[in-house]
Design an enzyme around this catalytic site. Structure first.
Site: not given
Ligand SMILES: [Zn+2]
Length: 238
Positions: A131, A213, A152, A166, A159, A157, A210
Site C-alpha cells: 500500500q 469487492h 488509500a 476483489d 485489503h 485499505s 464496487e
Molecule cells: Zn477491493
C-alpha cells in the site's frame, strides 16, 4: 518478625509489578484503532498468554475505512492462496487471503460454477508495504492531492485485513448488470460475505459502488447485513 513481614510484603509487590510490566510489554500492538468492541471476556483478560492480534478479532468486528486504519505490522493469520482461478493480472501477494476465508471463498466460487457462473479472484491481501509503494508512487507521479483522492493511505485499505477480495470475470469487466456481478450480489451472503461498498451508500462508506469487492464477516452477520440492506459501518453502529 513484623519488620520481616513488611519486607516480605514489599518484595511480593515489587515482583508482581515487575511481572505485570513485563507481560504488558510483550503484548504487541498489532491492531490500532480498528477493533470495534472486543470479544474478550473477563476470563480472557486473566489469560496473560492471550495476545491482541488478528486471531481474536471476530471477522465482523474489524472495521477498516477512512477513519479506522491498521498498524504497519498487522498481518492476517494463516495467509494462504485459495484453490480458485485467478485473473492473469493478479500478483503473488494479492492471491493470498486470511486463512479463515479460504474455505468460504472456495465454496462460493464452486457454488457459482455449478450455476454456470465463472468467478476469478483478482486481488485479495495487500500488505502495508505494498500500500505504501502504491501510495508513494502515486504521490510522485500525480502529487499528494490526487493521490489522496484516489488511493488509500497505507494502513487504510481493507485489503490489509485479508478478509476481502476483489472478484472478476473472464472479460475482466465486472460491473453492474453482468451475470457474474448479479450472482455475487445475490448469493455471497450465503457464504459469509458482503458487498462491502454497496450502491448508494457512498455517504457512509466513502467509497463508490464496487460490485466486485466482497468482505468476509461470517454467515450470521452477512445475512443480517444483506437482509437489512445496510453497510458494515451501520451494522457496527458507526
Ligand atoms: Zn477491493
Amino acid at each position: 518478625m513484623k519488620k520481616g513481614f513488611k519486607k516480605f510484603t514489599l518484595m511480593i509487590i515489587i515482583i508482581i509489578c515487575g511481572f505485570y510490566s513485563m507481560v504488558k510489554d510483550t503484548v504487541p500492538n498489532l491492531v490500532s484503532l480498528s477493533v470495534i468492541g472486543s470479544e474478550f471476556s473477563l476470563d480472557d483478560e486473566k489469560d496473560k498468554s492471550l495476545k491482541v492480534n488478528s486471531d481474536n478479532i471476530k471477522p465482523d468486528k474489524l472495521l477498516v475505512n477512512k477513519n479506522n486504519g491498521l498498524s504497519s505490522d498487522y498481518i492476517p493469520k494463516n495467509l494462504s492462496i485459495p484453490n480458485i482461478p485467478f485473473s492473469d493480472s493478479s500478483d503473488h501477494e494479492e492471491k493470498h487471503v486470511a486463512g479463515i476465508i479460504v474455505n468460504p471463498l472456495e465454496n462460493l466460487v464452486n457454488a457459482a460454477k455449478k450455476e454456470g457462473i465463472i468467478l476469478f479472484g483478482n486481488s485479495g491481501y495487500r500488505s502495508y508495504d505494498s500500500q505504501k509503494n502504491v501510495y508513494n508512487n502515486r504521490v510522485r507521479s500525480q502529487g499528494k492531492a490526487l493521490a489522496d483522492a484516489y488511493v488509500a493511505k497505507p494502513g487504510f485499505s481493507e485489503h490489509q485485513t485479508g478478509l476481502c477480495i476483489d472478484i472478476t470475470n473472464k472479460d475482466k469487466y465486472f460491473v453492474e448488470g453482468t451475470k457474474e456481478a448479479e450472482w455475487l450480489g445475490q448469493n455471497c451472503y450465503k457464504f459469509g460475505f458482503i458487498i462491502r461498498y454497496p450502491k448508494q451508500k457512498k455517504n457512509i462508506t466513502n467509497i463508490e459502488y464496487e460490485p466486485w469487492h466482497i468482505r468476509y464477516v461470517g454467515k450470521e452477520a452477512a445475512k443480517y447485513i444483506y437482509n437489512n440492506k445496510i453497510t458494515l459501518e451501520e451494522y457496527l453502529g458507526k
